[in-house]
Design a protein around this motif. Structure first.
Motif, short mmCIF file in Angstrom:
data_model
loop_
_atom_site.label_atom_id
_atom_site.label_comp_id
_atom_site.label_asym_id
_atom_site.label_seq_id
_atom_site.Cartn_x
_atom_site.Cartn_y
_atom_site.Cartn_z
N ASN A 189 0.84 -1.19 0.00
CA ASN A 189 0.00 0.00 0.00
C ASN A 189 0.87 1.24 0.00
OD1 ASN A 189 -2.61 -1.17 0.01
ND2 ASN A 189 -2.35 -1.68 2.17
N ILE A 190 0.58 2.13 -0.95
CA ILE A 190 1.38 3.33 -1.12
C ILE A 190 0.47 4.55 -1.11
CG2 ILE A 190 2.84 4.60 -2.76
CD1 ILE A 190 3.93 1.89 -3.67
N ALA A 191 0.85 5.56 -0.34
CA ALA A 191 0.18 6.85 -0.38
C ALA A 191 0.92 7.73 -1.36
CB ALA A 191 0.17 7.48 1.01
N VAL A 192 0.19 8.49 -2.14
CA VAL A 192 0.80 9.38 -3.12
C VAL A 192 0.53 10.82 -2.71
CG1 VAL A 192 0.86 10.08 -5.54
CG2 VAL A 192 0.48 7.67 -4.95
N TRP A 193 1.61 11.57 -2.55
CA TRP A 193 1.51 13.00 -2.25
C TRP A 193 1.93 13.77 -3.49
CZ3 TRP A 193 4.25 14.31 3.05
CH2 TRP A 193 3.49 13.80 4.10
N THR A 194 1.37 14.95 -3.65
CA THR A 194 1.87 15.85 -4.69
C THR A 194 3.19 16.44 -4.19
OG1 THR A 194 0.78 17.81 -3.80
CG2 THR A 194 -0.49 16.46 -5.38
N ILE A 195 3.95 16.98 -5.10
CA ILE A 195 5.21 17.59 -4.69
C ILE A 195 4.94 18.78 -3.77
CG2 ILE A 195 5.51 19.14 -6.67
CD1 ILE A 195 8.26 17.01 -4.94
N GLN A 196 3.81 19.48 -3.97
CA GLN A 196 3.46 20.60 -3.09
C GLN A 196 3.18 20.11 -1.67
OE1 GLN A 196 3.67 23.97 -3.78
NE2 GLN A 196 3.54 24.00 -1.55
N GLN A 197 2.49 18.98 -1.53
CA GLN A 197 2.26 18.41 -0.20
C GLN A 197 3.59 18.06 0.46
OE1 GLN A 197 -0.47 15.38 -1.75
NE2 GLN A 197 -1.94 16.00 -0.17
N TRP A 198 4.52 17.52 -0.34
CA TRP A 198 5.84 17.17 0.19
C TRP A 198 6.57 18.42 0.68
CZ3 TRP A 198 8.54 13.47 2.19
CH2 TRP A 198 9.92 13.61 2.30
N TRP A 199 6.56 19.50 -0.14
CA TRP A 199 7.25 20.72 0.27
C TRP A 199 6.61 21.33 1.50
CZ3 TRP A 199 11.92 20.98 -0.83
CH2 TRP A 199 12.43 20.71 -2.10
N ASP A 200 5.27 21.24 1.60
CA ASP A 200 4.58 21.73 2.79
C ASP A 200 5.04 20.97 4.03
OD1 ASP A 200 3.22 23.51 1.18
OD2 ASP A 200 1.33 22.38 1.21
N PHE A 201 5.15 19.64 3.91
CA PHE A 201 5.63 18.80 5.02
C PHE A 201 7.08 19.14 5.35
CE2 PHE A 201 8.08 14.89 5.97
CZ PHE A 201 7.60 14.62 7.23
N ALA A 202 7.95 19.11 4.35
CA ALA A 202 9.37 19.35 4.57
C ALA A 202 9.63 20.78 5.05
CB ALA A 202 10.16 19.06 3.30
N GLY A 203 8.81 21.72 4.62
CA GLY A 203 8.99 23.10 5.01
C GLY A 203 8.71 23.37 6.48
N ARG A 204 8.00 22.46 7.15
CA ARG A 204 7.70 22.64 8.56
C ARG A 204 8.76 22.01 9.47
NH1 ARG A 204 2.40 21.20 6.73
NH2 ARG A 204 2.72 19.12 7.55
N LEU A 205 9.76 21.36 8.89
CA LEU A 205 10.78 20.71 9.70
C LEU A 205 11.76 21.75 10.25
CD1 LEU A 205 11.58 17.64 7.42
CD2 LEU A 205 10.02 17.76 9.37
#
Length: 98
Positions: A74-90
């Motif tokens: 099972n794989i969840a697919v994120w858009t690159i924008q979702q990824w940047w939003d996640f990574a940007g909060r680190l």
């Protein structure tokens, strides 16, 4: 990836697994392993023997795939924008370079 069809799946990512991946990413201690299909998956360094989150940046840079090591089917697919939003909060995150 071209030619790969994915059915929508519900993927449960424990908060501890997401937090562990975020912590590893923020201090750049992410390991990589390439699967036989050529996809390179990242995971927190030193966690291979325990349940962990794995993340793959898809060719073309439009999608990020996430899966748990305990259920790689099972794989969840994120858009690159979702990824940047996640990574940007680190902690220590820098904005993406355009």
């Amino acid at each position: 990836m071209a030619g790969i069809e994915r059915e929508p799946a519900e993927l449960r990512i424990p908060r501890t697994a997401l937090d562990a991946f975020a912590a590893a990413l923020s201090v750049q201690t992410v390991a990589m392993r390439t699967w036989p299909d050529g996809i390179e998956w990242m995971y927190p360094l030193g966690t291979w023997e325990e349940a962990h989150l794995e993340v793959a940046l898809m060719p073309g840079g439009e999608e990020v795939w996430l899966r748990m090591s305990t259920d790689r089917s099972n794989i969840a697919v994120w858009t690159i924008q979702q990824w940047w939003d996640f990574a940007g909060r680190l902690p220590g995150a820098r904005p993406p370079q355009d």
